[in-house]
Design an enzyme around this catalytic site. Structure first.
Site, short mmCIF file in Angstrom:
data_model
loop_
_atom_site.label_atom_id
_atom_site.label_comp_id
_atom_site.label_asym_id
_atom_site.label_seq_id
_atom_site.Cartn_x
_atom_site.Cartn_y
_atom_site.Cartn_z
N HIS A 77 0.81 -1.23 0.00
CA HIS A 77 0.00 0.00 0.00
C HIS A 77 0.84 1.28 0.00
O HIS A 77 0.44 2.29 -0.55
CB HIS A 77 -0.98 -0.03 1.18
CG HIS A 77 -2.12 -0.97 0.96
ND1 HIS A 77 -3.44 -0.58 0.96
CD2 HIS A 77 -2.12 -2.31 0.70
CE1 HIS A 77 -4.21 -1.64 0.72
NE2 HIS A 77 -3.43 -2.70 0.57
N GLY A 96 6.05 6.16 -4.91
CA GLY A 96 6.20 4.71 -4.79
C GLY A 96 6.50 4.29 -3.36
O GLY A 96 5.89 4.78 -2.41
N THR A 226 -5.56 -21.41 6.39
CA THR A 226 -4.25 -21.51 7.05
C THR A 226 -3.55 -20.15 7.10
O THR A 226 -2.53 -19.94 6.44
CB THR A 226 -3.34 -22.50 6.28
OG1 THR A 226 -3.31 -22.09 4.89
CG2 THR A 226 -3.85 -23.92 6.36
C1 HEM Z 1 -4.64 -5.83 -5.76
C2 HEM Z 1 -5.69 -5.81 -5.04
C3 HEM Z 1 -5.81 -5.98 -3.56
C4 HEM Z 1 -6.91 -5.68 -2.86
C5 HEM Z 1 -8.22 -5.15 -3.41
C6 HEM Z 1 -6.65 -6.00 -1.46
C7 HEM Z 1 -7.55 -5.83 -0.44
C8 HEM Z 1 -7.39 -6.26 0.85
C9 HEM Z 1 -8.37 -6.17 1.90
C10 HEM Z 1 -9.73 -5.52 1.77
C11 HEM Z 1 -7.87 -6.76 3.00
C12 HEM Z 1 -8.55 -6.90 4.37
C13 HEM Z 1 -8.15 -5.74 5.24
C14 HEM Z 1 -8.87 -5.69 6.56
O1 HEM Z 1 -10.10 -5.80 6.61
O2 HEM Z 1 -8.19 -5.51 7.57
C15 HEM Z 1 -6.54 -7.21 2.66
C16 HEM Z 1 -5.69 -7.85 3.51
C17 HEM Z 1 -4.38 -8.10 3.22
N1 HEM Z 1 -3.72 -7.78 2.05
FE1 HEM Z 1 -4.54 -7.19 0.34
N2 HEM Z 1 -5.38 -6.47 -1.36
C18 HEM Z 1 -4.81 -6.46 -2.59
C19 HEM Z 1 -3.52 -6.81 -2.89
C20 HEM Z 1 -2.55 -7.11 -1.95
C21 HEM Z 1 -1.15 -7.25 -2.23
C22 HEM Z 1 -0.50 -7.08 -3.57
C23 HEM Z 1 -0.55 -7.55 -1.07
C24 HEM Z 1 0.93 -7.75 -0.96
C25 HEM Z 1 1.70 -7.51 0.01
C26 HEM Z 1 -1.58 -7.62 -0.05
C27 HEM Z 1 -1.41 -7.99 1.27
C28 HEM Z 1 -2.42 -8.16 2.19
C29 HEM Z 1 -2.23 -8.79 3.48
C30 HEM Z 1 -0.95 -9.41 4.01
C31 HEM Z 1 -3.47 -8.75 4.13
C32 HEM Z 1 -3.81 -9.28 5.51
C33 HEM Z 1 -3.80 -8.20 6.55
C34 HEM Z 1 -4.26 -8.72 7.90
O3 HEM Z 1 -4.24 -9.92 8.12
O4 HEM Z 1 -4.62 -7.88 8.72
N3 HEM Z 1 -2.79 -7.35 -0.62
N4 HEM Z 1 -6.28 -6.90 1.34
#
Ligand code: HEM
Ligand SMILES: *[C@@H]1O[C@H](CO)[C@@H](O)[C@H](O)[C@H]1NC(C)=O
Length: 371
Positions: A77, A96, A226
């Site tokens: 992000h 970036g 998991t």
């Molecule tokens: C490209 C479209 C993506 C969308 C729309 C998206 C959206 C989201 C959303 C909505 C959550 C849940 C957040 C919450 O409710 O706390 C999430 C969690 C997460 N995202 Fe993504 N994400 C995207 C890509 C990525 C990418 C590229 C990464 C790479 C590092 C990433 C890493 C994570 C991780 C690690 C979580 C878990 C966070 C937690 O467990 O609290 N996401 N994402």
């Protein structure tokens, strides 16, 4: 002093210092950092101290918990606020992976795609300040260290030396959001330099993911069964037919889920089925090594968005070694069969998989912050 004695003394000191250098450098020219750890560059030593501190005090003694997962999420992000088309048009396109998310949290945490990130930003900032390291470096470092705590995850590259100066990302529209369509996500990612295959590789991050703000009634509902394993289970489970809403069906971007206790992000369900991504998505189900290799390669690219790598120093040696995967291949969750899989890849047939024995199980919430 007698010139002979001087010469002798001189060679004695030369000998001493070369022995010292030999001690400090088993192979190439390495520098010795704290606790007898070595680095290729002086500039890397500080990161060993940051490592000790974050493992102990941010990640709760090296866990793959909420802080580790959210630290991985911010790597993306912070970096993705970057637009090539804006730059081509002569406008500010974002810095970036520049730490702007931490430096300008008041602006960027208001973006819809950044929902749920305020806690981790506020937890991380004091560590960056205490060790006098740039915010952009810290975010990329903490994410790589947090991920190393999760079984099966690849070791990510870490380059240090980003400028600590940043401006807020120019537009909230640069952050992919869970309610976006596949078209919107692919277009946005293309504008930052990523192909649909690379978007699929990046989605592997959701293998260690949970949600906690889309639907607060089921905080920490994991995105696969998991959440402490970096594995391909996520790519299989997102392809299972959704049968029920795990929480409040009116929650933002919440899709029907196939497993009790699990959460499906709307955009994940779309990417799993889209004709541009379905085959790559399916291929990871039986290829965890390929998934890891590609994820690490694309994350390196993420971490360098807007940066000039020739001005950075490679400190990857500071990132801890991997913790081996506990399972090599995805398994169908108990109670599910091939009929529940909504496979959409036309090029190759769906692989045959083992099924977890026993009755269907409730997927327990991912670990939350220690209280
Ligand atoms: C490209 C479209 C993506 C969308 C729309 C998206 C959206 C989201 C959303 C909505 C959550 C849940 C957040 C919450 O409710 O706390 C999430 C969690 C997460 N995202 Fe993504 N994400 C995207 C890509 C990525 C990418 C590229 C990464 C790479 C590092 C990433 C890493 C994570 C991780 C690690 C979580 C878990 C966070 C937690 O467990 O609290 N996401 N994402
Ligand atoms: C980085 O910038 C922030 C302000 O955005 C400042 O508080 C911090 O001290 C700076 N860190 C370094 C290492 O210069």
């Amino acid at each position: 002093m007698n010139p002979l004695i001087l010469t002798l003394l001189h060679s004695f000191f030369l000998l001493l210092s070369s022995q010292h250098a030999a001690l400090a450098a088993p192979n190439t020219r390495l520098v010795r950092c704290s606790k007898d750890r070595f680095a290729r560059d002086d500039a890397c030593c500080v990161w060993y101290d940051v490592l000790d501190d974050v493992q102990e005090n941010l990640f709760d003694r090296g866990k793959c918990g909420a802080e580790a997962r959210e630290s991985l999420r911010i790597m993306f992000h912070d970096a993705i606020g970057y637009s090539e088309s804006a730059i081509k048009a002569g406008k500010f396109g974002g810095g970036g992976a520049d730490g702007s998310m931490m430096a300008h949290a008041d602006v960027e945490l208001e973006f819809k795609g950044n929902i749920g990130m305020d806690e981790i930003i506020n937890e991380q900032r004091p560590f960056a300040l205490k060790h006098h390291v740039p915010f952009g470096d810290f975010i990329q470092f903490a994410g790589a260290v947090g991920l190393s705590n999760c079984h099966g995850a690849p070791r990510l590259q870490f380059l240090a030396g980003r400028s600590n100066h940043s401006r807020p990302a120019p537009d909230e529209g640069l952050i992919p959001a869970p309610f976006h369509t596949a078209d919107q996500i692919f277009a946005r990612m293309k504008d930052a330099g990523f192909s649909p295959e690379e978007v699929v590789a990046l989605s592997a991050a959701h293998s260690v993911g949970a949600q906690h703000q889309l639907d607060p009634s089921i905080n920490n509902a994991p995105l696969d069964s998991t959440p402490e394993e970096f594995d391909s289970q996520f790519f299989l489970e997102t392809l299972l037919e959704g049968t029920h809403y795990p929480g409040d069906s009116s929650a933002l971007a919440e899709d029907k889920s196939p497993l009790r206790g699990q959460f499906r992000i709307h955009s994940d369900g779309l990417l799993a089925r889209d004709h541009r991504s379905a085959c790559e998505w399916q291929s990871f189900i039986t290829d965890q090594d390929g998934m890891n290799r590609k994820f690490a390669r694309v994350m390196a690219k993420v971490s360098l968005l807007g940066q000039d790598p020739s001005k950075l120093v490679d400190c990857s040696e500071v990132i801890p070694d991997v913790r081996p995967a506990r399972r090599q291949r995805a398994v169908l969750p108990a109670g599910k069969t091939r009929k529940d899989v909504e496979a959409n890849c036309v090029e190759s047939s769906f692989p045959s998989l083992n099924t977890q024995p026993g009755p269907p199980t409730f997927i327990r919430p991912a670990p939350s912050r220690p209280t």
